[in-house]
Design a protein around this motif. Structure first.
Motif, PDB file in Angstrom:
ATOM      1  N   LEU A   1      -1.378  -4.597  -9.997  1.00  0.00           N
ATOM      2  CA  LEU A   1      -1.593  -5.221  -8.750  1.00  0.00           C
ATOM      3  C   LEU A   1      -0.959  -6.587  -9.192  1.00  0.00           C
TER       4      LEU A   1
ATOM      5  N   ALA B   1       2.085  -4.599   1.897  1.00  0.00           N
ATOM      6  CA  ALA B   1       0.702  -4.692   2.569  1.00  0.00           C
ATOM      7  C   ALA B   1      -0.135  -4.773   1.371  1.00  0.00           C
ATOM      8  N   ALA B   2      -0.211  -4.403   0.107  1.00  0.00           N
ATOM      9  CA  ALA B   2      -1.284  -4.444  -0.998  1.00  0.00           C
ATOM     10  C   ALA B   2      -0.606  -5.727  -1.427  1.00  0.00           C
TER      11      ALA B   2
ATOM     12  N   LEU C   1      -7.166   0.157  -1.506  1.00  0.00           N
ATOM     13  CA  LEU C   1      -6.974  -1.123  -0.769  1.00  0.00           C
ATOM     14  C   LEU C   1      -6.600  -0.761   0.624  1.00  0.00           C
TER      15      LEU C   1
ATOM     16  N   VAL D   1      -4.205   0.664   2.290  1.00  0.00           N
ATOM     17  CA  VAL D   1      -2.786   0.245   2.879  1.00  0.00           C
ATOM     18  C   VAL D   1      -1.599   1.285   2.388  1.00  0.00           C
ATOM     19  N   HIS D   2      -0.569   1.091   2.992  1.00  0.00           N
ATOM     20  CA  HIS D   2       0.387   2.296   2.790  1.00  0.00           C
ATOM     21  C   HIS D   2       1.722   1.739   2.330  1.00  0.00           C
ATOM     22  N   SER D   3       1.672   0.502   2.075  1.00  0.00           N
ATOM     23  CA  SER D   3       2.988   0.012   1.254  1.00  0.00           C
ATOM     24  C   SER D   3       2.749  -1.197   0.150  1.00  0.00           C
ATOM     25  N   THR D   4       3.656  -1.399  -0.660  1.00  0.00           N
ATOM     26  CA  THR D   4       3.501  -2.465  -1.726  1.00  0.00           C
ATOM     27  C   THR D   4       3.260  -3.856  -1.087  1.00  0.00           C
TER      28      THR D   4
ATOM     29  N   GLU E   1      -5.591  -1.133 -12.961  1.00  0.00           N
ATOM     30  CA  GLU E   1      -5.111  -1.306 -11.757  1.00  0.00           C
ATOM     31  C   GLU E   1      -4.883  -2.641 -11.153  1.00  0.00           C
TER      32      GLU E   1
ATOM     33  N   MET F   1      -0.066   2.916  -9.109  1.00  0.00           N
ATOM     34  CA  MET F   1       0.378   2.158  -7.852  1.00  0.00           C
ATOM     35  C   MET F   1      -0.243   2.958  -6.460  1.00  0.00           C
ATOM     36  N   GLN F   2      -0.032   4.354  -6.648  1.00  0.00           N
ATOM     37  CA  GLN F   2      -0.721   5.027  -5.577  1.00  0.00           C
ATOM     38  C   GLN F   2      -2.257   4.575  -5.478  1.00  0.00           C
TER      39      GLN F   2
ATOM     40  N   LEU G   1      -2.866   1.313  -3.871  1.00  0.00           N
ATOM     41  CA  LEU G   1      -2.759   1.308  -2.411  1.00  0.00           C
ATOM     42  C   LEU G   1      -3.720   2.347  -1.638  1.00  0.00           C
TER      43      LEU G   1
END
Length: 345
Positions: free
Chosen positions: A271, A312-313, A305, A307-310, A267, A298-299, A302
């Motif tokens: 990232l 934000a990650a 971390l 967060v709800h978007s790439t 992961e 990727m899910q 998120l």
């Protein structure tokens, strides 16, 4: 301490000329000027090549911001082009009651001292300025020497599109770049307003001084000489806010590091690819995974971390100091074994 070579980087021509003339009146100061980020980088490279490096750079905190904002907005019929903004004096230029960077008493400076920007006895002028230079506006104005050559202040180019983060490039952006390429250069930010967030950002970029444009010349000279003694100078009114900003940034980084540490090695690899801007298909090809597997990873990233978007990650990753995956050619897939064919017996 020998002579101090100072480069003034400011796209407000009148202010830059006046400040350069005031500094040049000091017997131990040589001054160069640049009107854009590109011109500043060229001046520093040329000085390094000639073995006459600048010691200190004074950078306008808002360098290029007006042009960047204007470039992003659609032109309205009859509106001034971005080039016209460069020649417009800044709103913070001297008022009769509170002039900026006022020169000490004595005869006005007539020319930049010998050696400034490689030209003896030069007066700073803008290449597009065809007016007589006898009376430039502002309290730092100086009569040009009748035989002195001219150092042009390079007109700033309209900045390119801002980075994907949406942040408009400014003088602090340039400062960070200059410090990376010229580690020995001391950097001081010239600001129209005290802003703890921007001051903390400037310190993080490598600045060692923050001076208001309306400060006295004596104050600016004290900061210039102080940073050359490895001192850091901030206005007292900024200290509490800057310390709070730095503390918050450190706390955010610690929390981001904790979140990133919850990721598995695979992961973290995913990232780093996200930080490098790779899409799902590109990540799949790089890591020799199926797009479905990459989507699952990727899910998971998120979710861990929080967060709800790439985007934000990526922000969390950058706060944690995660570097992007190298954009080199993908490695040989692990399933392909390297064998040595037996040679002819």
């Amino acid at each position: 301490m020998g002579r101090i070579r100072v480069l003034v980087v400011d796209d407000h021509r009148i202010f830059a000329e006046a400040l350069a003339a005031a500094l040049a009146a000091e017997p131990d100061v040589e001054v160069g000027a640049a009107g854009s980020a590109a011109a500043a980088e060229r001046a520093l490279e040329r000085a390094a090549t000639e073995g006459r490096v600048f010691d200190v750079v004074l950078v306008d905190a808002d360098l290029g911001v007006a042009e960047a904002v204007a470039a992003r907005k659609p032109r309205q019929p009859g509106a001034e082009p971005p080039e016209a903004l460069r020649r417009r004096p800044p709103a913070t230029l001297p008022s009769p009651r509170r002039p900026p960077v006022a020169q000490a008493a004595g005869p006005p400076a007539t020319a930049v001292p010998p050696g400034a920007a490689g030209m003896p006895g030069a007066v700073v002028r803008h290449p597009t300025d065809r007016r007589p230079a006898a009376h430039p506006a502002g309290p730092l104005a100086a009569e040009p020497h009748p035989t002195a050559p001219v150092i042009p202040v390079a007109a700033p180019a309209v900045p390119s599109a801002a980075p994907s983060t949406g942040q408009i490039p400014d003088g602090i952006t340039l400062l960070a770049r200059l410090r990376r390429h010229h580690p020995g250069l001391r950097a001081i930010v010239l600001a129209t307003a005290d802003d703890p967030h921007r001051a903390a950002r400037a310190l993080h970029a490598g600045a060692t001084g923050w001076v208001a444009k309306e400060s006295s010349l004596a104050r600016l000279l004290a900061v210039i000489r102080g940073v050359l003694r490895d001192e850091t100078h901030l206005p007292p009114a900024l200290l509490t806010g800057v310390i709070r900003e730095l503390t918050t940034a450190r706390r955010d980084r610690t929390e981001s590091e904790r979140l990133v540490d919850t990721l598995t090695p695979r992961e973290k690899q995913i990232l780093r690819c996200m930080v490098a801007g790779l899409g799902r298909q590109a990540v799949a090809e790089r890591l020799y995974l199926s797009p479905h597997t990459v989507r699952t990873h990727m899910q998971n990233v998120l979710g861990k971390l929080g967060v709800h978007s790439t985007l934000a990650a990526v922000a969390v990753a950058r706060r944690a100091g995660v570097s992007p995956s190298e954009l080199a050619a993908p490695a040989v897939p692990p399933s392909v074994a390297t064998t040595t064919s037996p040679g002819p017996g």
